[in-house]
Design a protein around this motif. Sequence first.
Motif, PDB file in Angstrom:
ATOM      1  N   HIS A  96    -129.138 -28.929  26.179  1.00 55.92           N
ATOM      2  CA  HIS A  96    -130.000 -27.851  26.960  1.00 55.92           C
ATOM      3  C   HIS A  96    -130.173 -27.665  27.639  1.00 55.92           C
ATOM      4  CE1 HIS A  96    -132.140 -29.841  23.330  1.00 55.92           C
ATOM      5  NE2 HIS A  96    -131.371 -31.225  23.337  1.00 55.92           N
ATOM      6  N   THR A  97    -128.987 -27.898  28.811  1.00 52.59           N
ATOM      7  CA  THR A  97    -129.312 -26.982  30.192  1.00 52.59           C
ATOM      8  C   THR A  97    -128.842 -25.119  29.730  1.00 52.59           C
ATOM      9  OG1 THR A  97    -128.100 -28.808  30.788  1.00 52.59           O
ATOM     10  CG2 THR A  97    -128.008 -27.296  32.217  1.00 52.59           C
ATOM     11  N   ASP A  98    -129.895 -24.702  30.234  1.00 57.52           N
ATOM     12  CA  ASP A  98    -130.345 -23.878  30.114  1.00 57.52           C
ATOM     13  C   ASP A  98    -128.408 -22.544  30.616  1.00 57.52           C
ATOM     14  OD1 ASP A  98    -130.706 -20.870  29.580  1.00 57.52           O
ATOM     15  OD2 ASP A  98    -130.979 -20.499  31.317  1.00 57.52           O
ATOM     16  N   ARG A  99    -128.022 -22.516  29.348  1.00 52.56           N
ATOM     17  CA  ARG A  99    -126.495 -21.340  29.702  1.00 52.56           C
ATOM     18  C   ARG A  99    -125.467 -22.102  29.328  1.00 52.56           C
ATOM     19  NH1 ARG A  99    -125.854 -16.384  34.055  1.00 52.56           N
ATOM     20  NH2 ARG A  99    -124.897 -15.788  31.766  1.00 52.56           N
ATOM     21  N   LEU A 100    -125.876 -23.250  28.799  1.00 53.53           N
ATOM     22  CA  LEU A 100    -124.850 -24.118  28.720  1.00 53.53           C
ATOM     23  C   LEU A 100    -124.077 -23.832  27.153  1.00 53.53           C
ATOM     24  CD1 LEU A 100    -122.549 -26.353  29.314  1.00 53.53           C
ATOM     25  CD2 LEU A 100    -124.697 -27.979  28.408  1.00 53.53           C
ATOM     26  N   VAL A 101    -122.681 -23.484  26.549  1.00 57.54           N
ATOM     27  CA  VAL A 101    -122.036 -23.461  25.621  1.00 57.54           C
ATOM     28  C   VAL A 101    -121.520 -24.897  25.501  1.00 57.54           C
ATOM     29  CG1 VAL A 101    -121.177 -22.156  24.170  1.00 57.54           C
ATOM     30  CG2 VAL A 101    -123.098 -20.957  25.400  1.00 57.54           C
ATOM     31  N   ILE A 102    -120.502 -25.491  24.287  1.00 58.62           N
ATOM     32  CA  ILE A 102    -120.405 -26.666  24.822  1.00 58.62           C
ATOM     33  C   ILE A 102    -119.041 -26.477  22.766  1.00 58.62           C
ATOM     34  CG2 ILE A 102    -121.314 -28.060  25.590  1.00 58.62           C
ATOM     35  CD1 ILE A 102    -122.197 -29.502  23.054  1.00 58.62           C
ATOM     36  N   PHE A 103    -119.011 -25.472  22.659  1.00 57.52           N
ATOM     37  CA  PHE A 103    -118.306 -24.603  21.407  1.00 57.52           C
ATOM     38  C   PHE A 103    -117.142 -23.774  21.857  1.00 57.52           C
ATOM     39  CE2 PHE A 103    -122.358 -23.023  20.833  1.00 57.52           C
ATOM     40  CZ  PHE A 103    -122.329 -21.749  19.877  1.00 57.52           C
ATOM     41  N   GLY A 104    -116.139 -23.260  21.611  1.00 57.40           N
ATOM     42  CA  GLY A 104    -115.103 -22.710  21.775  1.00 57.40           C
ATOM     43  C   GLY A 104    -115.458 -20.998  22.016  1.00 57.40           C
ATOM     44  N   GLY A 105    -114.372 -20.567  22.426  1.00 55.06           N
ATOM     45  CA  GLY A 105    -114.939 -19.551  23.464  1.00 55.06           C
ATOM     46  C   GLY A 105    -114.794 -18.719  24.645  1.00 55.06           C
ATOM     47  N   GLY A 106    -115.068 -19.544  25.138  1.00 58.95           N
ATOM     48  CA  GLY A 106    -115.038 -19.173  27.019  1.00 58.95           C
ATOM     49  C   GLY A 106    -114.196 -19.584  27.156  1.00 58.95           C
TER      50      GLY A 106
END
Length: 148
Positions: A96-106
């Motif tokens: 739920h942290t703003d701007r955190l993405v936990i799946f591939g692509g970064g």
Amino acid sequence: MVPDARNTASLTYAAALRILPAAAEEAERLGVAVCMAVADSGGNPLAFGRMDGAPLMSAKIAQDKAYTVVAFNGLPTHRWYDMIADEPALLHGIVHTDRLVIFGGGMPVRAGGELLGAIGVSGGTADQDRAIAEAGAAAVTGRSSRKP
């Protein structure tokens, strides 16, 4: 050197402009339209591209993937889920942290072991986004950064 200060290496705009076409070429090879965002080592946007037909919502996700990478010292976004999957408090809280993405692509862009910035890609599957981001990063590093 200024006392109480540090020098930080960072991607240039010119480097970002090499990353985008390399990523777009891989996306075309894979047959997917994506959004691509390049950030410097401070998480600031340097360049952005949205291929024809890429999902509109992918624009922000791509930017957030690049930001996530630099915000966590170069940790690729695909590594997050495995790190938190067995820790319910993190799995259900940190996401739920703003701007955190936990799946591939970064993916990080590094030189000499130093984090210069990152590329975020969104619009395909997580594996496609990751492959496209790796191709973009390789335009600066000269090599693929693919690791499990």
